[in-house]
Design a protein around this motif. Sequence first.
Motif, PDB file in Angstrom:
ATOM      1  N   TRP A 251      32.923  45.271  40.913  1.00 27.64           N
ATOM      2  CA  TRP A 251      33.635  45.445  39.641  1.00 27.64           C
ATOM      3  C   TRP A 251      32.948  44.687  38.507  1.00 27.64           C
ATOM      4  N   GLN A 252      32.463  43.489  38.811  1.00 36.22           N
ATOM      5  CA  GLN A 252      31.797  42.688  37.780  1.00 36.22           C
ATOM      6  C   GLN A 252      30.576  43.416  37.236  1.00 36.22           C
ATOM      7  N   ASP A 253      29.753  43.980  38.130  1.00 32.56           N
ATOM      8  CA  ASP A 253      28.545  44.671  37.673  1.00 32.56           C
ATOM      9  C   ASP A 253      28.877  45.943  36.907  1.00 32.56           C
ATOM     10  N   LEU A 254      29.848  46.700  37.404  1.00 35.82           N
ATOM     11  CA  LEU A 254      30.224  47.937  36.706  1.00 35.82           C
ATOM     12  C   LEU A 254      30.826  47.651  35.348  1.00 35.82           C
ATOM     13  N   SER A 255      31.724  46.679  35.259  1.00 34.66           N
ATOM     14  CA  SER A 255      32.376  46.387  33.981  1.00 34.66           C
ATOM     15  C   SER A 255      31.419  45.739  32.991  1.00 34.66           C
ATOM     16  N   ALA A 256      30.419  44.980  33.518  1.00 39.23           N
ATOM     17  CA  ALA A 256      29.425  44.389  32.618  1.00 39.23           C
ATOM     18  C   ALA A 256      28.522  45.463  32.023  1.00 39.23           C
ATOM     19  N   ALA A 257      28.160  46.457  32.840  1.00 36.77           N
ATOM     20  CA  ALA A 257      27.301  47.539  32.357  1.00 36.77           C
ATOM     21  C   ALA A 257      28.061  48.531  31.499  1.00 36.77           C
ATOM     22  N   MET A 258      29.343  48.730  31.796  1.00 34.88           N
ATOM     23  CA  MET A 258      30.163  49.716  31.066  1.00 34.88           C
ATOM     24  C   MET A 258      31.523  49.073  30.726  1.00 34.88           C
ATOM     25  N   PRO A 259      31.579  48.261  29.686  1.00 32.80           N
ATOM     26  CA  PRO A 259      32.831  47.574  29.345  1.00 32.80           C
ATOM     27  C   PRO A 259      33.981  48.530  29.053  1.00 32.80           C
ATOM     28  N   GLU A 260      33.642  49.750  28.709  1.00 30.79           N
ATOM     29  CA  GLU A 260      34.693  50.708  28.360  1.00 30.79           C
ATOM     30  C   GLU A 260      35.569  51.107  29.543  1.00 30.79           C
ATOM     31  N   ILE A 261      35.128  50.849  30.773  1.00 22.31           N
ATOM     32  CA  ILE A 261      35.953  51.227  31.924  1.00 22.31           C
ATOM     33  C   ILE A 261      37.130  50.276  32.131  1.00 22.31           C
ATOM     34  N   VAL A 262      37.058  49.086  31.537  1.00 21.34           N
ATOM     35  CA  VAL A 262      38.145  48.129  31.678  1.00 21.34           C
ATOM     36  C   VAL A 262      39.345  48.629  30.888  1.00 21.34           C
ATOM     37  N   LEU A 263      40.466  48.750  31.548  1.00 20.44           N
ATOM     38  CA  LEU A 263      41.662  49.290  30.901  1.00 20.44           C
ATOM     39  C   LEU A 263      42.064  48.419  29.729  1.00 20.44           C
ATOM     40  N   PRO A 264      42.401  49.025  28.592  1.00 24.94           N
ATOM     41  CA  PRO A 264      42.760  48.239  27.414  1.00 24.94           C
ATOM     42  C   PRO A 264      44.097  47.538  27.587  1.00 24.94           C
ATOM     43  N   ALA A 265      44.282  46.491  26.812  1.00 24.06           N
ATOM     44  CA  ALA A 265      45.565  45.788  26.828  1.00 24.06           C
ATOM     45  C   ALA A 265      46.633  46.707  26.268  1.00 24.06           C
ATOM     46  N   GLY A 266      47.814  46.645  26.897  1.00 20.43           N
ATOM     47  CA  GLY A 266      48.911  47.513  26.463  1.00 20.43           C
ATOM     48  C   GLY A 266      50.154  47.211  27.242  1.00 20.43           C
ATOM     49  N   ALA A 267      50.967  48.237  27.429  1.00 18.60           N
ATOM     50  CA  ALA A 267      52.234  48.048  28.119  1.00 18.60           C
ATOM     51  C   ALA A 267      52.012  47.582  29.553  1.00 18.60           C
ATOM     52  N   LEU A 268      50.914  48.037  30.174  1.00 16.37           N
ATOM     53  CA  LEU A 268      50.674  47.659  31.564  1.00 16.37           C
ATOM     54  C   LEU A 268      50.468  46.163  31.707  1.00 16.37           C
ATOM     55  N   ASP A 269      49.935  45.513  30.645  1.00 21.14           N
ATOM     56  CA  ASP A 269      49.669  44.087  30.739  1.00 21.14           C
ATOM     57  C   ASP A 269      50.921  43.250  30.647  1.00 21.14           C
ATOM     58  N   GLU A 270      52.075  43.879  30.470  1.00 20.68           N
ATOM     59  CA  GLU A 270      53.317  43.134  30.508  1.00 20.68           C
ATOM     60  C   GLU A 270      53.683  42.739  31.927  1.00 20.68           C
ATOM     61  N   GLU A 271      52.996  43.330  32.916  1.00 20.35           N
ATOM     62  CA  GLU A 271      53.227  42.951  34.303  1.00 20.35           C
ATOM     63  C   GLU A 271      52.735  41.528  34.523  1.00 20.35           C
ATOM     64  N   PRO A 272      53.322  40.794  35.472  1.00 17.12           N
ATOM     65  CA  PRO A 272      52.866  39.433  35.734  1.00 17.12           C
ATOM     66  C   PRO A 272      51.407  39.409  36.158  1.00 17.12           C
ATOM     67  N   ALA A 273      50.685  38.423  35.660  1.00 18.68           N
ATOM     68  CA  ALA A 273      49.266  38.327  35.975  1.00 18.68           C
ATOM     69  C   ALA A 273      49.032  38.033  37.445  1.00 18.68           C
ATOM     70  N   THR A 274      50.044  37.490  38.114  1.00 18.73           N
ATOM     71  CA  THR A 274      49.905  37.160  39.531  1.00 18.73           C
ATOM     72  C   THR A 274      50.286  38.321  40.446  1.00 18.73           C
ATOM     73  N   ASP A 275      50.626  39.462  39.900  1.00 19.60           N
ATOM     74  CA  ASP A 275      50.999  40.616  40.710  1.00 19.60           C
ATOM     75  C   ASP A 275      49.735  41.241  41.274  1.00 19.60           C
ATOM     76  N   ALA A 276      49.430  40.899  42.521  1.00 18.62           N
ATOM     77  CA  ALA A 276      48.177  41.359  43.111  1.00 18.62           C
ATOM     78  C   ALA A 276      48.150  42.873  43.252  1.00 18.62           C
ATOM     79  N   ASP A 277      49.293  43.480  43.538  1.00 18.93           N
ATOM     80  CA  ASP A 277      49.347  44.927  43.688  1.00 18.93           C
ATOM     81  C   ASP A 277      48.974  45.611  42.378  1.00 18.93           C
ATOM     82  N   PHE A 278      49.492  45.113  41.277  1.00 18.70           N
ATOM     83  CA  PHE A 278      49.192  45.680  39.960  1.00 18.70           C
ATOM     84  C   PHE A 278      47.717  45.517  39.619  1.00 18.70           C
ATOM     85  N   ILE A 279      47.185  44.319  39.853  1.00 19.32           N
ATOM     86  CA  ILE A 279      45.780  44.068  39.538  1.00 19.32           C
ATOM     87  C   ILE A 279      44.867  44.910  40.425  1.00 19.32           C
ATOM     88  N   LEU A 280      45.224  45.047  41.694  1.00 14.92           N
ATOM     89  CA  LEU A 280      44.398  45.838  42.602  1.00 14.92           C
ATOM     90  C   LEU A 280      44.357  47.300  42.179  1.00 14.92           C
TER      91      LEU A 280
END
Length: 389
Positions: A251-280
């Motif tokens: 993920w680090q290499d892909l996101s570094a080469a193509m930053p646009e693939i990282v999902l933008p901040a929005g409603a989804l980021d209201e989920e807890p940062a510790t929610d491993a299922d959401f992050i996965l």
Amino acid sequence: MACLLAAAAGYWVLGRGTPRPTGTWAMGALLASFAFAFASYSPLFEHMVEAVVPHVARLLSNSASLAAATSVLALSFQVNLQELEARRRIRLRLALLGASVLGMSVLFTWEQLTHRSPQIYALYLLVFISYLSFAIIDFLRQALEQSKSTRRSSVRIGLRTAAAGCLFALVYAAYKLTILFSLGLGFHLLSAHSECSSFVATRCIFSVDSPALAVLLICLGLTLPAVVYPITQARRHRWEIRSLDALDPLWQDLSAAMPEIVLPAGALDEEPATDADFILQRRVIEISDGILALRPYRSQHVQDAAAQSAGRATGGNAAVVEAAIIEAALASLQEGQYPNEIAPPSTTDITVRKDLRADVHWLLQVASAYTLSSAARVAEGGKPEQTGV
């Protein structure tokens, strides 16, 4: 048994927190009723109550058994039916329970006034067995039906365990029914008021062992999903954390080469940062998007060479080939060069996988091969390529 059931009832009623899950009070009533029924068998309790009213321990035990059977039905209705329909059926069962206990109390009093008449005791048994058998068969039917449709294995196993308990309860009901016919027809095949001598005695197998096993299996079956669920969740959380760690280099290499693939901040980021299922889930989406964006840079030459090196490109080798293609495609993206011949997408593309676990399983294989390839280059003295920007 009584102490264990009472402790379990306390856990369900007092230790479940808020908001309480559906069926909490029904389960607490079930366990408390069974606890009271078994407590009434103990000599200490029996001597205490019968010092006030002779032979009343039997009435208390049987009434508690009917209350427990009603609680089983109430719990089943609450978790399997709509709220209004569940309430309607529960009210009907409570009315039948009240009528049965009242009838048993009247017949018990009449029996004592007639010096324990066998005919009155037969009527008492008829009321008791009729409602108990009705409740057992009703729950057995529901348990078998729900075990066929549920998706959770713990619920399915629990319901089948409870159904096995119902079979032992029916053995007890059949034993009581035999006493009923014996008394009613005057055969006196079994003594209605004799005591058990041991757990392996024939009479005790039907009158004590069978209801004990029925209670144990029903309570175990209904409690099993609640016990297994936190264990399952803990194991799932550990798997999610490990999967995130394993996917991170890719993920680090892909996101570094193509930053646009990282999902933008929005409603989804209201989920807890510790929610491993959401992050996965985000990582799976972002890695899949990155692999999709690399399609113009997938080299057929690299695919053929990797397939020849790894052997037939099936099973685990397919992930090795895919990792080699991604690595080369990232390098081509950085250099801005397109391959002469574009390789087709992997046959295990994201569009043909059915759920998150299947997606993660495939990407974990790819990420593992990708990480090993990078580590091999460093071990051979090669300079690790910075594929990002």
